[in-house]
Design a protein around this motif. Structure first.
Motif, mmCIF file in Angstrom:
data_model
loop_
_atom_site.group_PDB
_atom_site.id
_atom_site.type_symbol
_atom_site.label_atom_id
_atom_site.label_comp_id
_atom_site.label_asym_id
_atom_site.label_seq_id
_atom_site.Cartn_x
_atom_site.Cartn_y
_atom_site.Cartn_z
ATOM 1 N N SER A 166 40.740 -31.567 -26.279
ATOM 2 C CA SER A 166 39.928 -32.325 -25.327
ATOM 3 C C SER A 166 40.647 -32.468 -23.989
ATOM 4 C CB SER A 166 39.571 -33.702 -25.892
ATOM 5 O OG SER A 166 40.744 -34.453 -26.179
ATOM 6 N N HIS A 167 41.972 -32.590 -24.031
ATOM 7 C CA HIS A 167 42.729 -32.677 -22.782
ATOM 8 C C HIS A 167 42.655 -31.355 -22.016
ATOM 9 C CE1 HIS A 167 45.740 -34.115 -19.962
ATOM 10 N NE2 HIS A 167 46.391 -32.982 -20.115
ATOM 11 N N ALA A 168 42.685 -30.259 -22.754
ATOM 12 C CA ALA A 168 42.579 -28.939 -22.120
ATOM 13 C C ALA A 168 41.222 -28.778 -21.449
ATOM 14 C CB ALA A 168 42.794 -27.840 -23.166
ATOM 15 N N LEU A 169 40.167 -29.267 -22.100
ATOM 16 C CA LEU A 169 38.832 -29.179 -21.507
ATOM 17 C C LEU A 169 38.745 -30.042 -20.251
ATOM 18 C CD1 LEU A 169 35.927 -28.197 -21.556
ATOM 19 C CD2 LEU A 169 35.363 -30.116 -23.064
ATOM 20 N N PHE A 170 39.283 -31.249 -20.322
ATOM 21 C CA PHE A 170 39.282 -32.109 -19.140
ATOM 22 C C PHE A 170 39.992 -31.427 -17.967
ATOM 23 C CE2 PHE A 170 41.857 -35.048 -16.571
ATOM 24 C CZ PHE A 170 40.839 -35.666 -15.867
ATOM 25 N N SER A 171 41.128 -30.811 -18.253
ATOM 26 C CA SER A 171 41.891 -30.125 -17.209
ATOM 27 C C SER A 171 41.078 -29.002 -16.583
ATOM 28 C CB SER A 171 43.197 -29.566 -17.794
ATOM 29 O OG SER A 171 43.998 -30.605 -18.312
ATOM 30 N N ALA A 172 40.345 -28.272 -17.420
ATOM 31 C CA ALA A 172 39.536 -27.164 -16.923
ATOM 32 C C ALA A 172 38.385 -27.672 -16.045
ATOM 33 C CB ALA A 172 38.983 -26.355 -18.099
ATOM 34 N N VAL A 173 37.716 -28.717 -16.497
ATOM 35 C CA VAL A 173 36.584 -29.274 -15.745
ATOM 36 C C VAL A 173 37.058 -29.850 -14.411
ATOM 37 C CG1 VAL A 173 34.796 -31.059 -15.727
ATOM 38 C CG2 VAL A 173 35.254 -29.772 -17.830
ATOM 39 N N HIS A 174 38.103 -30.662 -14.470
ATOM 40 C CA HIS A 174 38.629 -31.263 -13.245
ATOM 41 C C HIS A 174 39.163 -30.192 -12.295
ATOM 42 C CE1 HIS A 174 40.481 -34.092 -10.550
ATOM 43 N NE2 HIS A 174 41.688 -33.610 -10.776
ATOM 44 N N GLY A 175 39.767 -29.149 -12.855
ATOM 45 C CA GLY A 175 40.289 -28.066 -12.028
ATOM 46 C C GLY A 175 39.184 -27.337 -11.280
ATOM 47 N N LEU A 176 38.089 -27.052 -11.960
ATOM 48 C CA LEU A 176 36.964 -26.381 -11.317
ATOM 49 C C LEU A 176 36.367 -27.231 -10.198
ATOM 50 C CD1 LEU A 176 35.130 -24.837 -14.408
ATOM 51 C CD2 LEU A 176 36.089 -23.572 -12.481
ATOM 52 N N ILE A 177 36.238 -28.524 -10.464
ATOM 53 C CA ILE A 177 35.695 -29.428 -9.447
ATOM 54 C C ILE A 177 36.625 -29.492 -8.242
ATOM 55 C CG2 ILE A 177 35.174 -31.852 -8.934
ATOM 56 C CD1 ILE A 177 34.148 -32.083 -11.829
ATOM 57 N N SER A 178 37.925 -29.571 -8.496
ATOM 58 C CA SER A 178 38.895 -29.653 -7.407
ATOM 59 C C SER A 178 38.868 -28.409 -6.538
ATOM 60 C CB SER A 178 40.308 -29.861 -7.979
ATOM 61 O OG SER A 178 40.373 -31.040 -8.752
ATOM 62 N N ILE A 179 38.789 -27.252 -7.174
ATOM 63 C CA ILE A 179 38.707 -25.994 -6.426
ATOM 64 C C ILE A 179 37.462 -25.972 -5.559
ATOM 65 C CG2 ILE A 179 38.357 -23.498 -6.640
ATOM 66 C CD1 ILE A 179 40.097 -23.614 -9.173
ATOM 67 N N MET A 180 36.357 -26.387 -6.136
ATOM 68 C CA MET A 180 35.093 -26.379 -5.411
ATOM 69 C C MET A 180 35.133 -27.314 -4.207
ATOM 70 S SD MET A 180 32.103 -25.123 -5.240
ATOM 71 C CE MET A 180 30.634 -25.515 -4.318
#
Length: 207
Positions: A166-180
């Motif tokens: 779940s932490h890995a998924l959070f990191s992926a979601v937050h990372g995509l938002i940050s890039i955007m």
């Protein structure tokens, strides 16, 4: 029975309390409005005071410094996000559907409330709060964990992996938002949302 004088004193105290609450709310509203038009980096006590037509010392009567104002606004952001996540979760019954809905609600909140999100996670600025956030701060991570745990349990996999996954998924979601958010001029929003949906789908299958 209260005397007339006592009633007048109580009424005066209540009016003063309402006035204080109103000024405090106006300070926060002005700060957020200035951030939306000029950005968080340009926010200052002086600008806030000018916006509410009070002197700077009045603002300091309610907040120790600008950091305290930012912290209060970020808390409100996390509270608003928490409400949206709960609404999304309650619309579905299975953990798989809930997980997809929660991530989708998180994504939508971030881009609908860009100024909130930037402040909440320190995108392009220092994150406010210094770890002093309330319960709502971790609500997204907690909800991801709960859904992940239930999916793993349904599949008969090892539940000990729920926290890491779940932490890995959070990191992926937050990372995509940050890039955007930081590179929104050269990265199509549809590409990132497609990537997000594919990531969530692959995540669920991998559990």
């Amino acid at each position: 029975m209260l005397t007339l004088l006592e009633k007048n004193i109580m009424g005066l105290h209540e009016r003063r309390q309402r006035e204080k609450e109103s000024i405090r709310a106006n300070i926060l509203d002005a700060a957020f409005s200035l951030a939306k038009t000029e950005g968080w980096a340009s926010l200052s006590i002086r600008k806030i005071a000018d916006a509410i037509e009070y002197s700077a010392p009045v603002v300091y009567d309610y907040f120790e410094n600008k950091e305290a104002i930012l912290f209060e606004i970020s808390l409100n952001g996390f509270h608003c996000l928490h409400i949206e996540l709960l609404k999304a979760q309650k619309k579905h019954d299975t953990p798989e559907e809930q997980l997809e809905a929660i991530v989708d609600a998180y994504w939508k909140f971030a881009f609908k409330n860009k100024e909130y999100y930037q402040l909440m996670f320190g995108l392009g600025m220092q994150c406010s709060g210094k770890g002093l956030m309330k319960e709502e701060f971790s609500s997204f991570q907690d909800m991801l964990y709960d859904c992940t745990y239930e999916i793993i349990k349904k599949k008969g996999s090892n539940p000990d992996n729920a926290c890491h996954s779940s932490h890995a998924l959070f990191s992926a979601v937050h990372g995509l938002i940050s890039i955007m958010m930081m590179r929104n001029d050269d990265i199509p929003s549809t590409m990132n949302k497609t990537t997000l949906d594919e990531t969530v789908s692959a995540f669920i299958k991998s559990l």
